[in-house]
Design a protein around this motif. Sequence first.
Motif, mmCIF file in Angstrom:
data_model
loop_
_atom_site.group_PDB
_atom_site.id
_atom_site.type_symbol
_atom_site.label_atom_id
_atom_site.label_comp_id
_atom_site.label_asym_id
_atom_site.label_seq_id
_atom_site.Cartn_x
_atom_site.Cartn_y
_atom_site.Cartn_z
ATOM 1 N N ASP A 77 -10.475 23.333 -36.526
ATOM 2 C CA ASP A 77 -9.218 23.938 -36.961
ATOM 3 C C ASP A 77 -8.476 24.611 -35.816
ATOM 4 O O ASP A 77 -7.385 25.153 -36.018
ATOM 5 C CB ASP A 77 -9.480 24.977 -38.056
ATOM 6 N N GLY A 78 -9.055 24.618 -34.618
ATOM 7 C CA GLY A 78 -8.397 25.226 -33.470
ATOM 8 C C GLY A 78 -8.116 26.701 -33.662
ATOM 9 O O GLY A 78 -7.018 27.178 -33.364
ATOM 10 N N GLY A 79 -9.116 27.457 -34.162
ATOM 11 C CA GLY A 79 -8.909 28.885 -34.380
ATOM 12 C C GLY A 79 -10.167 29.529 -34.931
ATOM 13 O O GLY A 79 -11.264 28.966 -34.893
ATOM 14 N N PHE A 80 -10.008 30.728 -35.476
ATOM 15 C CA PHE A 80 -11.144 31.508 -35.941
ATOM 16 C C PHE A 80 -11.446 31.238 -37.416
ATOM 17 O O PHE A 80 -10.575 30.868 -38.196
ATOM 18 C CB PHE A 80 -10.872 33.001 -35.754
ATOM 19 N N ASN A 81 -12.706 31.462 -37.767
ATOM 20 C CA ASN A 81 -13.155 31.440 -39.150
ATOM 21 C C ASN A 81 -13.533 32.860 -39.532
ATOM 22 O O ASN A 81 -14.289 33.523 -38.824
ATOM 23 C CB ASN A 81 -14.358 30.503 -39.311
ATOM 24 N N LEU A 82 -12.981 33.331 -40.643
ATOM 25 C CA LEU A 82 -13.209 34.696 -41.096
ATOM 26 C C LEU A 82 -13.443 34.672 -42.602
ATOM 27 O O LEU A 82 -12.629 34.129 -43.344
ATOM 28 C CB LEU A 82 -11.990 35.557 -40.767
ATOM 29 N N ARG A 83 -14.572 35.213 -43.020
ATOM 30 C CA ARG A 83 -14.918 35.249 -44.444
ATOM 31 C C ARG A 83 -14.819 33.868 -45.093
ATOM 32 O O ARG A 83 -14.328 33.716 -46.216
ATOM 33 C CB ARG A 83 -14.067 36.272 -45.185
ATOM 34 N N GLY A 84 -15.286 32.857 -44.372
ATOM 35 C CA GLY A 84 -15.373 31.524 -44.931
ATOM 36 C C GLY A 84 -14.099 30.716 -44.908
ATOM 37 O O GLY A 84 -14.077 29.602 -45.427
ATOM 38 N N LEU A 85 -13.049 31.239 -44.310
ATOM 39 C CA LEU A 85 -11.766 30.530 -44.264
ATOM 40 C C LEU A 85 -11.324 30.367 -42.814
ATOM 41 O O LEU A 85 -11.630 31.194 -41.948
ATOM 42 C CB LEU A 85 -10.702 31.281 -45.057
ATOM 43 N N TYR B 53 -22.597 39.010 -44.294
ATOM 44 C CA TYR B 53 -23.125 38.060 -45.274
ATOM 45 C C TYR B 53 -22.019 37.741 -46.270
ATOM 46 O O TYR B 53 -21.348 38.642 -46.787
ATOM 47 C CB TYR B 53 -24.321 38.628 -46.035
ATOM 48 N N ALA B 54 -21.830 36.474 -46.531
ATOM 49 C CA ALA B 54 -20.833 36.043 -47.518
ATOM 50 C C ALA B 54 -21.375 34.842 -48.275
ATOM 51 O O ALA B 54 -22.159 34.036 -47.734
ATOM 52 C CB ALA B 54 -19.510 35.703 -46.850
ATOM 53 N N TYR B 55 -20.949 34.736 -49.514
ATOM 54 C CA TYR B 55 -21.340 33.602 -50.349
ATOM 55 C C TYR B 55 -20.081 33.051 -51.008
ATOM 56 O O TYR B 55 -19.315 33.795 -51.631
ATOM 57 C CB TYR B 55 -22.342 34.020 -51.426
ATOM 58 N N GLY B 56 -19.866 31.766 -50.851
ATOM 59 C CA GLY B 56 -18.698 31.127 -51.446
ATOM 60 C C GLY B 56 -19.099 30.028 -52.409
ATOM 61 O O GLY B 56 -20.055 29.279 -52.163
ATOM 62 N N ARG B 57 -18.358 29.908 -53.499
ATOM 63 C CA ARG B 57 -18.696 28.933 -54.519
ATOM 64 C C ARG B 57 -17.436 28.235 -55.025
ATOM 65 O O ARG B 57 -16.422 28.878 -55.293
ATOM 66 C CB ARG B 57 -19.401 29.620 -55.691
ATOM 67 N N ASN B 58 -17.507 26.916 -55.088
ATOM 68 C CA ASN B 58 -16.456 26.119 -55.708
ATOM 69 C C ASN B 58 -16.670 26.188 -57.212
ATOM 70 O O ASN B 58 -17.695 25.713 -57.727
ATOM 71 C CB ASN B 58 -16.525 24.673 -55.213
ATOM 72 N N GLU B 59 -15.743 26.786 -57.942
ATOM 73 C CA GLU B 59 -15.936 26.991 -59.370
ATOM 74 C C GLU B 59 -15.795 25.706 -60.179
ATOM 75 O O GLU B 59 -16.185 25.663 -61.348
ATOM 76 C CB GLU B 59 -14.968 28.056 -59.885
ATOM 77 N N ASP B 60 -15.229 24.663 -59.573
ATOM 78 C CA ASP B 60 -15.156 23.379 -60.260
ATOM 79 C C ASP B 60 -16.500 22.662 -60.237
ATOM 80 O O ASP B 60 -16.967 22.133 -61.247
ATOM 81 C CB ASP B 60 -14.095 22.489 -59.621
ATOM 82 N N THR B 61 -17.117 22.636 -59.048
ATOM 83 C CA THR B 61 -18.372 21.896 -58.888
ATOM 84 C C THR B 61 -19.592 22.792 -58.937
ATOM 85 O O THR B 61 -20.719 22.291 -58.995
ATOM 86 C CB THR B 61 -18.366 21.151 -57.542
ATOM 87 N N ASP B 62 -19.378 24.113 -58.882
ATOM 88 C CA ASP B 62 -20.461 25.097 -58.847
ATOM 89 C C ASP B 62 -21.350 24.908 -57.619
ATOM 90 O O ASP B 62 -22.540 25.216 -57.643
ATOM 91 C CB ASP B 62 -21.307 25.030 -60.122
ATOM 92 N N LYS B 63 -20.755 24.420 -56.518
ATOM 93 C CA LYS B 63 -21.500 24.212 -55.284
ATOM 94 C C LYS B 63 -21.076 25.227 -54.226
ATOM 95 O O LYS B 63 -19.973 25.762 -54.247
ATOM 96 C CB LYS B 63 -21.286 22.788 -54.755
ATOM 97 N N TYR B 64 -21.984 25.428 -53.281
ATOM 98 C CA TYR B 64 -21.751 26.351 -52.177
ATOM 99 C C TYR B 64 -20.617 25.839 -51.288
ATOM 100 O O TYR B 64 -20.530 24.637 -50.994
ATOM 101 C CB TYR B 64 -23.039 26.490 -51.365
ATOM 102 N N LEU B 65 -19.743 26.744 -50.855
ATOM 103 C CA LEU B 65 -18.673 26.384 -49.923
ATOM 104 C C LEU B 65 -19.248 26.358 -48.508
ATOM 105 O O LEU B 65 -19.646 27.390 -47.962
ATOM 106 C CB LEU B 65 -17.532 27.394 -50.001
ATOM 107 N N ARG B 66 -19.253 25.186 -47.901
ATOM 108 C CA ARG B 66 -19.869 25.045 -46.581
ATOM 109 C C ARG B 66 -18.976 25.563 -45.460
ATOM 110 O O ARG B 66 -19.378 25.555 -44.293
ATOM 111 C CB ARG B 66 -20.260 23.589 -46.340
ATOM 112 N N SER B 67 -17.780 26.013 -45.795
ATOM 113 C CA SER B 67 -16.944 26.670 -44.785
ATOM 114 C C SER B 67 -17.330 28.131 -44.597
ATOM 115 O O SER B 67 -16.811 28.802 -43.694
ATOM 116 C CB SER B 67 -15.471 26.585 -45.180
#
Length: 741
Positions: A100-108, A615-629
């Motif tokens: 993405d050519g930049g920083f990742n913060l809190r999974g984004l 520590y952060a945990y992200g979840r896709n509420e459609d698939t109920d899977k972990y957000l790998r970002s």
Amino acid sequence: MIVRHWRSVLLVCTAAATVLPVSQSFAQSAPAAPQATATADNATVLQKIVVKGKRAAPGSVADTPLATEITAKQLEEKQVTNFRDLGRSVDAGVNYSRGDGGFNLRGLSGPRILTTIDGIPIPYVSNSARQGAFATSNANGGGDTFDFDSLSSLDIVRGADSSKGGSGMLGGAFVLNTLEPEDLIPEGRDWGAIVKSTYDSEDRSISGSAAGAKKVGNTSILFQGSYRKGHERDNMGDNDSYGRFRTESDPADFDQHNLLFKLRQDLEGGHRIGLTAERFRRDLQTDLREQQGTGRANMIGNFDGRELRDRDRVSLDYDYEAQSSDAFFSSARATLYWLDLKKEAGSNGRTAANVPYGRNNEIENESWGFSGTATKDFEYSGLNHSVRIGLDAAVASWSQYSFGLCSTTCPALNNQAEVPDVDSQNLALTFEDKIEIGNTGFALTPGFRFDWFNYNPSTGGGFATNTGLSRFGDLSDRTEAAISPKILATYDLTPDVQLYAQLAVGFRAPTVDELYSRFYNPTGRYAQLGNPDLEPEIGRGIEVGANFDTGDFTGRVAAFHTRYQNFIETVTSVDATGFTTFNYTNVSAATISGVEASAAKTFNNGINLHASLAYAYGRNEDTDKYLRSVAPFKAIVGGGWSNDNFGFDLSSTLSAGMPDDDSTTTFDAPGYGIVDLTGWWTPEQAPGLRVQAGVYNVFDQEYFNALAVRDVNLTSVTASQPREWYSEPGRTFKVSITKTF
């Protein structure tokens, strides 16, 4: 409208601030004056004063308790010379996203993180058609177009809060502040300078930078320049072959330079005007050996890649600080700017059949804009108000072009624009009122920002030959508006500890690529399409935390939860004939929650201890899977010792592994622990001289950046390399020499 969900909250909180009783006099709520105590010999001793409060200018994106500052001194002490260093030695919550050519913060990351330089937003440019199979043509980014040697400080603002920065502030913001003349000119002098040189074995780079400032009367001038030259970034691979089984990094050479000029004129009455000019350029050339030879499409010794980052800006700057309490405004800031950002990526050479081959993806944004804020401090009915109003406006032109040289299909697929030329306009109005309630230590800050944007795509130029335009319909103008409210409550528990809680909304307007891109490949039977009907992404978050500073013990702790709606993602569909379409679509919801903490303690004997964890945990509420970002748990812990002339630090970076997403193909990076040792020396015989060195990954451990490899498929013979190819550097060292005049 976004504000519908928050209007009642704002009204209730504002009313509470108005009617809460004031139990003590207003005078007691002011910073305490030095207390005098009498000693046995009747000498008067003044007690220590702890100065609190953000150093960020009023109206800055970083003027919030959710922000932390990293000063130029800290960047130097931690030997931060590249983006990865921040998340390794300074802040566990920061990660770098190269894709993405930049920083990742809190999974984004990418367009969901705002980056500003001297208050000017750096746009995010992208072309989705040049990703995946076209990885050598990925020119996405924008937030990576600066040099650390030009900075006086870097502020990290966490959380979704578009009331502070507008579109893109879903995960937070990186606020870059470049050097000012007063940063170099010591007290009692009218000039100052600094020179620095660094060698880093990680990429065998050597850099030099110099900055000087001079003040004549009320006029100040600053020049800064830096140059860095290096090679490929090392990894732990040892296979120097060509093609599928190569594990060493591809040979590369890069040149990077940065130039900064500032002119400042102080006027009577607290006014200052100025001129700023800046140029950044980084050019990388790579011998793409892993894509050459047996089993690959390109000829050995004749296939190279290139990446270019280029940013220029000129700005007229205005600052005002009131000289008396009865002034109409307490402070004001304004900037009129021009910014041009260009990114290129491509490859060229000959195929295995000895046919000339080349691709180049060029993306450019040129912006003209204005940003201004004004604050007014006043007291009314026992309440202290600090009202801030702001206006931001910009017009921009976006352009993209893909050049191709290969077989007969290239004119239809490559020598065209896949994203049309777009003229855009945006306007934003900001309001914020910090209400301090007497001497209670409690303050309430309601605020909101109104954003309006308009896109006007053109079907001319390079886009006129795009075959996807006629096949997938006309493009339409797009206009959208949003209101981003927030409510922040702070409480000074003691003079050294501040508690806070915030409810806020963030939003992100779709990029021109997400709205209008068209890439149609009839031979490959697929298309990558934008969606002009995309809705803006919305984030609603809550955060509670505390900041503390006793002078020798500082730190912060925070817990957050944010729910995102209308996430923009690529959805794949296949029709009855087998034709595949990749289309941008809004998906319903995702959530990211987590905790962050940091602390540093300095003892009188020179020993210091420090720790940072995220520590952060992200979840896709459609698939109920972990957000790998979302990065796995990470901590930085260490300690050291220093005196006036010497010091050292021993730190360890500890990371958990990437959570398993039940996929049999994606690479789940394992956890790791690495150790770094750094030291510095300022010889008494040479005032102003500083020698600093560090050994990184002391025990030469193999480890992986979980975010960098989250989409790697190690089972794919055609799209991946062996595991060691993706590893981070082993043992490296860095040496720098700095002289201050």
